[in-house]
Design a protein around this motif. Structure first.
Motif, PDB file in Angstrom:
ATOM      1  N   ALA A 101       0.845  -1.188   0.000  1.00 16.15           N
ATOM      2  CA  ALA A 101       0.000   0.000   0.000  1.00 16.15           C
ATOM      3  C   ALA A 101       0.882   1.240   0.000  1.00 16.15           C
ATOM      4  CB  ALA A 101      -0.926   0.023   1.230  1.00 16.15           C
ATOM      5  N   ALA A 102       0.347   2.337  -0.533  1.00 13.56           N
ATOM      6  CA  ALA A 102       1.065   3.620  -0.561  1.00 13.56           C
ATOM      7  C   ALA A 102       0.221   4.660   0.165  1.00 13.56           C
ATOM      8  CB  ALA A 102       1.324   4.057  -1.997  1.00 13.56           C
ATOM      9  N   MET A 103       0.614   5.000   1.373  1.00 13.66           N
ATOM     10  CA  MET A 103      -0.184   5.936   2.164  1.00 13.66           C
ATOM     11  C   MET A 103      -0.129   7.368   1.634  1.00 13.66           C
ATOM     12  SD  MET A 103      -1.732   4.158   4.477  1.00 13.66           S
ATOM     13  CE  MET A 103      -1.839   2.871   3.242  1.00 13.66           C
ATOM     14  N   PHE A 104       0.976   7.715   0.971  1.00 19.64           N
ATOM     15  CA  PHE A 104       1.097   9.056   0.385  1.00 19.64           C
ATOM     16  C   PHE A 104       0.993   8.957  -1.132  1.00 19.64           C
ATOM     17  CE2 PHE A 104       3.769  11.439   3.849  1.00 19.64           C
ATOM     18  CZ  PHE A 104       2.776  11.178   4.789  1.00 19.64           C
ATOM     19  N   GLN A 105      -0.010   9.603  -1.708  1.00 17.92           N
ATOM     20  CA  GLN A 105      -0.129   9.665  -3.158  1.00 17.92           C
ATOM     21  C   GLN A 105       0.948  10.552  -3.767  1.00 17.92           C
ATOM     22  OE1 GLN A 105      -2.477   8.059  -5.424  1.00 17.92           O
ATOM     23  NE2 GLN A 105      -2.397   6.807  -3.581  1.00 17.92           N
ATOM     24  N   LYS A 106       1.424  11.522  -2.990  1.00 18.76           N
ATOM     25  CA  LYS A 106       2.476  12.425  -3.453  1.00 18.76           C
ATOM     26  C   LYS A 106       3.676  12.355  -2.520  1.00 18.76           C
ATOM     27  CE  LYS A 106      -0.508  16.017  -5.504  1.00 18.76           C
ATOM     28  NZ  LYS A 106      -0.794  17.473  -5.496  1.00 18.76           N
ATOM     29  N   ASP A 107       4.852  12.311  -3.095  1.00 24.21           N
ATOM     30  CA  ASP A 107       6.077  12.447  -2.317  1.00 24.21           C
ATOM     31  C   ASP A 107       6.109  13.869  -1.753  1.00 24.21           C
ATOM     32  OD1 ASP A 107       8.836  12.856  -1.536  1.00 24.21           O
ATOM     33  OD2 ASP A 107       9.349  11.131  -2.783  1.00 24.21           O
ATOM     34  N   PRO A 108       6.331  14.056  -0.448  1.00 22.06           N
ATOM     35  CA  PRO A 108       6.332  15.395   0.136  1.00 22.06           C
ATOM     36  C   PRO A 108       7.592  16.207  -0.128  1.00 22.06           C
ATOM     37  CG  PRO A 108       6.328  13.698   1.865  1.00 22.06           C
ATOM     38  CD  PRO A 108       6.461  12.998   0.557  1.00 22.06           C
ATOM     39  N   GLU A 109       8.533  15.687  -0.927  1.00 23.16           N
ATOM     40  CA  GLU A 109       9.794  16.387  -1.193  1.00 23.16           C
ATOM     41  C   GLU A 109       9.541  17.714  -1.904  1.00 23.16           C
ATOM     42  OE1 GLU A 109      13.437  16.572  -0.199  1.00 23.16           O
ATOM     43  OE2 GLU A 109      12.944  14.469  -0.428  1.00 23.16           O
TER      44      GLU A 109
END
Length: 332
Positions: A101-109
């Motif tokens: 699973a990927a909890m973040f759809q966007k990398d916060p970088e």
């Protein structure tokens, strides 16, 4: 756990399971407790994991802790991988783990700039001195070079100290959208201009739930329950009353203040870090073959990964895209 008992636990989600019926599960994060891990702590603190028949222990990471090694060794059950590149690297090195699973759809970088540079787009940062970490140089910066023509000659080492950036108005600095802009504003008294790399095409997933392949093969029901409960925890943390999750974070990491936690949640919502794109239809944690394939192609072009890498081994869609928790998103 018997299947009948599992079904009862999921059907009667509102009733906490008895202690004897809970499956003990350990989850290692990749850093100290913070808002960027909030959904997992929320699911512990508000009883969501228990409602799914799980007794979850979160093992915080840190500068001297390698929870992924513990995962591979079978000492913990799940690990919070930073991003899709980490998953690709596991395949390249024959590490028997898989993203579920990927909890973040966007990398916060992000890259941050001083307002006086009047930068309005990512390309405007190319002439500036760029403070980039060693990890950044081998990942997103290679993409910046291949996609936007950035140059190594302007790069200086980023040591996770914002002072060199603050002191140089003709510079840009890497960071997380949910933390560094807030820290710079508090320390320097100005709001930095923010460029979220995900909005410019750096389309990896972030804050992944990873487990060993043998867990997927032998205990798929447990993996599904952990993924589903984590998703619910993230909906509660982002959109609901997250005081229980934040209290647990502050207990484990006293450096986390109420103001910092509130800012991080607000930024994650503002920029769609957790809930945007595919997750709007398929639920938090969503992933797609198309998205991973697109990112893989960009990383091949940038020279970060080998073109013959069997990247599809790095993840499975078996446990996501089921619409879990969609009813918890605010309607307006």
């Amino acid at each position: 756990m018997p299947r009948a008992l599992t079904a009862a636990l999921l059907t009667l989600a509102a009733a906490p399971a008895s202690a004897e019926s809970l499956d003990k599960v350990s989850f290692g994060t990749n850093w100290v407790a913070e808002a960027e891990h909030g959904g997992f702590f929320q699911a512990v603190a508000d009883g969501t994991y228990k409602k799914y028949g799980l007794d979850v222990t979160i093992v915080p990471g840190g500068p001297n802790t390698n929870n992924r090694i513990l995962e591979i060794a079978g000492k913990i059950d799940f690990f919070m991988a930073a991003n899709t590149l980490m998953s690709f690297d596991a395949v390249a090195n024959n590490v028997p783990v898989v993203t579920v699973a990927a909890m973040f759809q966007k990398d916060p970088e992000v890259l941050l700039a001083h307002p006086e540079t009047k930068a309005t787009k990512l390309e405007d940062l190319k002439p500036l001195t760029l403070f980039v970490s060693k990890e950044g140089m081998t990942s997103y910066f290679q993409w910046l070079k291949s996609e936007y023509g950035f140059s190594d000659k302007n790069v200086r080492p980023y040591t996770f100290n914002p002072q060199p950036f603050i002191a140089n108005p003709k510079s840009a600095m890497q960071g997380y959208v949910s933390s560094e802009p807030f820290a710079v504003e508090k320390a320097a008294g100005f709001k930095p201009t923010i460029f979220l790399l995900a909005d410019y095409g750096f389309n990896d997933y972030s804050t992944l739930i990873e487990t060993r392949r043998d867990m997927v093969d032998k205990k798929p029901d447990l993996v599904q329950r952990f993924v589903d409960a984590s998703i619910i925890g993230w909906y509660h943390y982002i959109y609901g009353d997250n005081s229980a999750g934040n209290a647990l974070i502050k207990k484990l990491n006293p450096e986390m203040t109420d103001a910092l936690l509130a800012n991080s949640v607000a930024k994650m919502k503002q920029y769609g870090i957790v809930d945007s794109g595919d997750s709007l239809k398929n639920g938090i944690g969503a992933m797609s073959d198309e998205r991973v394939t697109s990112f893989f192609g960009k990383m091949v072009k940038a020279g970060v990964v080998r073109p013959n890498l069997d990247y599809r081994k790095s993840y499975t869609l078996r446990f996501v895209n089921k619409g879990v928790g969609l009813d918890l998103r605010p309607k307006n």
